[in-house]
Design an enzyme around this catalytic site. Structure first.
Site, short mmCIF file in Angstrom:
data_model
loop_
_atom_site.label_atom_id
_atom_site.label_comp_id
_atom_site.label_asym_id
_atom_site.label_seq_id
_atom_site.Cartn_x
_atom_site.Cartn_y
_atom_site.Cartn_z
N THR A 1 0.84 -1.20 0.00
CA THR A 1 0.00 0.00 0.00
C THR A 1 0.87 1.24 0.00
O THR A 1 2.06 1.20 0.29
CB THR A 1 -0.89 0.07 1.26
OG1 THR A 1 -0.04 0.31 2.40
CG2 THR A 1 -1.68 -1.19 1.45
N ASP A 2 0.25 2.37 -0.28
CA ASP A 2 0.88 3.65 0.01
C ASP A 2 0.69 3.92 1.50
O ASP A 2 -0.11 3.27 2.17
CB ASP A 2 0.26 4.76 -0.84
CG ASP A 2 1.24 5.89 -1.14
OD1 ASP A 2 2.19 6.06 -0.34
OD2 ASP A 2 1.07 6.59 -2.16
N PHE A 3 1.41 4.90 2.00
CA PHE A 3 1.44 5.15 3.44
C PHE A 3 0.05 5.57 3.96
O PHE A 3 -0.50 6.57 3.52
CB PHE A 3 2.46 6.26 3.74
CG PHE A 3 2.90 6.32 5.17
CD1 PHE A 3 4.04 5.66 5.58
CD2 PHE A 3 2.18 7.03 6.11
CE1 PHE A 3 4.47 5.71 6.90
CE2 PHE A 3 2.59 7.09 7.43
CZ PHE A 3 3.74 6.42 7.83
N GLY A 4 -0.50 4.79 4.88
CA GLY A 4 -1.78 5.14 5.50
C GLY A 4 -3.01 4.85 4.66
O GLY A 4 -4.12 5.25 5.02
#
Length: 775
Positions: free
Chosen positions: A297-300
């Protein structure tokens, strides 16, 4: 010698080693392999430069371990790692060894950590080479050069322990107001795809278990560059056919080239978040395309499913949605660490589904050779990072990516003798303003500004031929620097004005005295950032009083050259009309000043070409060249023609195109034709020309772009030299995505156009005939 057994036996096939290791792991250990905490929080640097792990990292290891770490070597204002507190290349290699040793020795199974690093245009670590941003790279139209750049980035990263990079960015730019435009190659999917393939070859090499290669991560999957209003992570409204034909194309080509990792995008597409899209991550990526790497995933991003997209009521639902869709690893690791075990207990996930994600991560670690060689050589890191070879390469990329937009009256190139220059503007001598986002802190001596480059070109650091004044800032309404700028300009024969934008985050450098140009550090430092991640704009004009400064200097009646350093297109009609010479450099990296000076003085003939259209006004958006025939004719106030078209770029010489032809003129759907053209350098100096092949499908079962790029070639020609260039035209160049999402070549006429830009070409016709099926 003790014989290794099971997963530690390097002679066994990787699949057997993965199976053996997975059978030995507890649920907590499996979850640990899927999380990626913030790496810069895992070490402490002592006053003597030695490194030890933090209590926070020790606690993470005690909870089941850590599969990966994000940005151990990242240094920037977000991480709060500075030149003083950060790690030199040697120290960085030592640090990852210390962290890796602790992880192996303080875990039951000794599974090594995968270190993931940011490398958009160079490893985001102290001392690494800062290359031009991808928008400059795209403007080179030189994929071989980019492959060499990727090879350099890979070895600088792997030598310090980084084994995965979060690049290349394959987003298609639809609206340049988007702050991440600088991170992209182009507005054209075909061109992006060509760079994507070379990124895979350059970063991953022939094998991953090498001290010179890293995993490439394709991002952001998918359609991240097509958000509404050019706003970061905003919803995407797009039909499936268009998604497949344009935004997914570069990803598909990179997967076919062997990409090992994919990062999900923050955005939704037609109501479905990419981070929980089973269609994107499983049905398409794995089943249809055959992708065999892992998804991160991307961050958060998983948290957004609860607060943002609101497709999950709680963390357990969010992690279940993501993992079931095909997300293997979570950047940050917060949601997986906190909620995966409970999701299993609640029956939202099965152990077999968890095992599948873990299997993919472990397989990549075996392919990287981390079990056999988990540590790196600090001597090698110190030798290769920021080496002279890479510095020269950074200059070469910048040279080829600079675009000469206008050169009325042949103001350029400038003479080096008998001339006094005034170098004016907020980007003339600001090191961070020319580097772009995702850049680490830099020692002043490593960066060559435009003022530095011009001064060196004209005789040295104290050259009396060069006068300098910043004039103004990127933002703000202060005009206190105008008087000094005008005084410098009055003494000069030619004025070079270095204007534009900035993606520089607050590195604690303070600001400058607009009257003297001296650095000023205050308790309230000025930040000129108007581009970069999260910095989207509603307009494309120069900010602050930059235009006013250019207008005041122009009143002196002297030759003025404008050099833009920026991360997105600038729409300033007054400058386009009144300034005779304009260079677009985007963010040209640490050697940008040398490269710009090379072009200004003619040591390098400019060969960059635009990969994003530059509008006259943001009200024209979208203005990308691959528009449909039904896009309309004009607005009340202006037409739809951009100020500078896709593919545009001038040279100090002239090229003539002759005898455009295709053979054969009739082919079947699976056959190949060849387009040929003769190109002659009819000018007085050697130069590089970018030949561009566009194709137009005259009649089709679905509406298509009026023209679409399907080939290009960058060639060097001496004065008077002629060369015949051949482009293949195959099924992949003629095919469309039909209403059933199938790639097909339909019979009919295709116009094949070869030229120097999307609006300057010569055409010939190719006919595809229906193949008769014998019964």
């Amino acid at each position: 010698m003790q014989t290794q057994t099971g997963y530690k036996d390097a002679s066994l096939p990787i699949q057997e080693r993965v199976r053996d290791l997975l059978e030995r792991m507890t649920t907590a250990e499996k979850i640990g392999q899927l999380i990626q905490p913030m790496g810069w929080k895992t070490y402490k640097k002592a006053a003597d430069g030695t490194v030890q792990v933090t209590e926070e990292f020790e606690a993470d290891m005690a909870q089941g371990g850590v599969g990966s770490l994000y940005g151990v070597l990242r240094a920037d204002p977000w991480t709060e790692v500075t030149l003083d507190t950060g790690l030199t290349p040697r120290q960085g290699a030592v640090a990852t060894n210390v962290i890796q040793q602790y992880a192996i020795e303080h875990s039951r199974l000794g599974i090594p950590i995968l270190f993931g690093e940011e490398c958009s245009h160079g490893h985001m670590a102290i001392g690494a080479t800062v290359f031009p941003v991808p928008l400059t790279v795209g403007s080179t139209w030189n994929t071989d050069l980019y492959r060499r750049m990727c090879e350099a980035i890979a070895v600088e990263t792997r030598s310090q322990g980084g084994a995965a990079t979060y690049s290349p960015v394959l987003d298609v730019v639809r609206d340049p107001r988007w702050g991440r435009t600088e991170e992209c190659f182009a507005e054209d999917a075909y061109l992006i795809g060509q760079f994507a393939v070379e990124a895979i070859y350059g970063l991953q090499g022939e094998r991953l278990n090498s001290d010179r290669t890293v995993i490439a991560t394709l991002k952001h999957f998918a359609a991240y560059g097509s958000s509404e209003g050019g706003r970061n992570a905003a919803p995407v409204h797009m039909g499936m056919r268009e998604l497949h034909e344009i935004d997914l194309l570069p990803f598909k080509q990179a997967v076919e080239a062997g990409a090992c990792s994919v990062m999900t995008a923050y955005n939704e597409i037609d109501g479905v978040p990419c981070t929980s899209s089973t269609y994107l991550l499983h049905d398409l990526l794995r089943k249809e395309w055959g992708f065999d790497g892992f998804v991160i995933t991307d961050f958060g991003a998983i948290q957004m499913l609860v607060n943002g997209h609101n497709t999950a009521e709680n963390g357990e639902q969010a992690v279940a949605q993501s993992l079931l869709a095909g997300v293997d690893m979570e950047m940050s690791g917060f949601m997986y660490r906190k909620h995966l075990a409970q999701a299993l207990e609640q029956g939202l996930l099965e152990e077999a589904e968890l095992n599948l994600a873990v299997r993919r991560v472990l397989e990549m670690k075996f392919r990287l050779g981390l079990f056999e060689q988990p540590y790196v050589d600090p001597d090698f890191a110190e030798k290769v990072i920021g080496c002279e070879e890479h510095v020269r390469l950074a200059r070469e990329v910048a040279q080829e990516g600079i675009v000469l937009l206008k050169n009325e009256g042949h103001v350029l190139p400038l003479a080096t003798q008998g001339i006094k220059l005034a170098v004016i503007g907020p980007n003339a001598n600001h090191i961070y303003n020319q580097l772009g986002d995702y850049t680490s802190p830099q020692p002043r001596e490593q960066i060559v500004t435009v003022l530095d480059g011009i001064t060196r070109k004209l005789g040295g650091t104290d050259s009396a031929q060069v006068l300098y004044a910043p004039g103004c800032r990127i933002k703000g309404d202060s005009r206190e620097g105008f008087a000094q700028a005008l005084a410098c300009a009055e003494q000069a024969d030619v004025i070079v004005m270095v204007m534009g934008g900035s993606s520089a985050r607050d590195f604690g450098e303070g600001t400058i005295d607009l009257r003297t140009g001296a650095s000023v550090v205050t308790d309230d430092p000025w930040n000129d950032m108007e581009c970069g991640e999260g910095i989207d704009r509603s307009s494309l004009n120069l900010m602050g009083v930059q235009l006013e400064l250019v207008q005041e200097i122009h009143k002196l009646g002297k030759p003025v050259v404008v050099v833009y350093i920026n991360g997105r297109p600038i729409a300033e009609p007054w400058i386009d009309e009144h300034i005779p010479a304009i260079l677009e450099a985007w963010y040209p990296g640490q050697e940008g000043g040398n490269a710009i000076a090379d072009v200004l003085f003619g040591d390098v003939n400019p060969s960059g070409r635009l990969t994003v259209s530059i509008p006259k006004h943001e009200g024209q958006l979208p203005v990308y060249y691959h528009a449909k025939r039904t896009r309309g004719k004009r607005y009340l106030e202006m037409d739809l023609t951009p100020q500078y078209a896709f593919g545009h770029g001038l040279s100090y010489t002239d090229f003539k195109y002759d005898n455009v032809r295709v053979t054969p003129e009739v082919i079947g759907p699976n056959e190949e034709a060849q387009v040929q053209v003769e190109v002659t350098n009819v000018g007085a100096v050697a130069g590089k020309e970018v030949l561009q092949l566009y194709i137009s499908d005259v009649t089709a079962s679905v509406t298509r772009a009026e023209i679409a790029l399907k080939g290009f070639s960058k060639i060097h020609l001496e004065p008077g030299e002629t060369r015949t260039v051949t482009f293949p035209v195959q099924k992949e160049h003629l095919a469309l995505i039909d209403s059933h999402l199938q790639s097909v070549v339909e019979p009919g006429e295709f116009k094949l156009m070869v030229g120097r830009s999307s609006v300057d070409w010569t055409a010939c016709s190719l006919h595809v005939q229906q193949v008769e099926v014998k019964v």
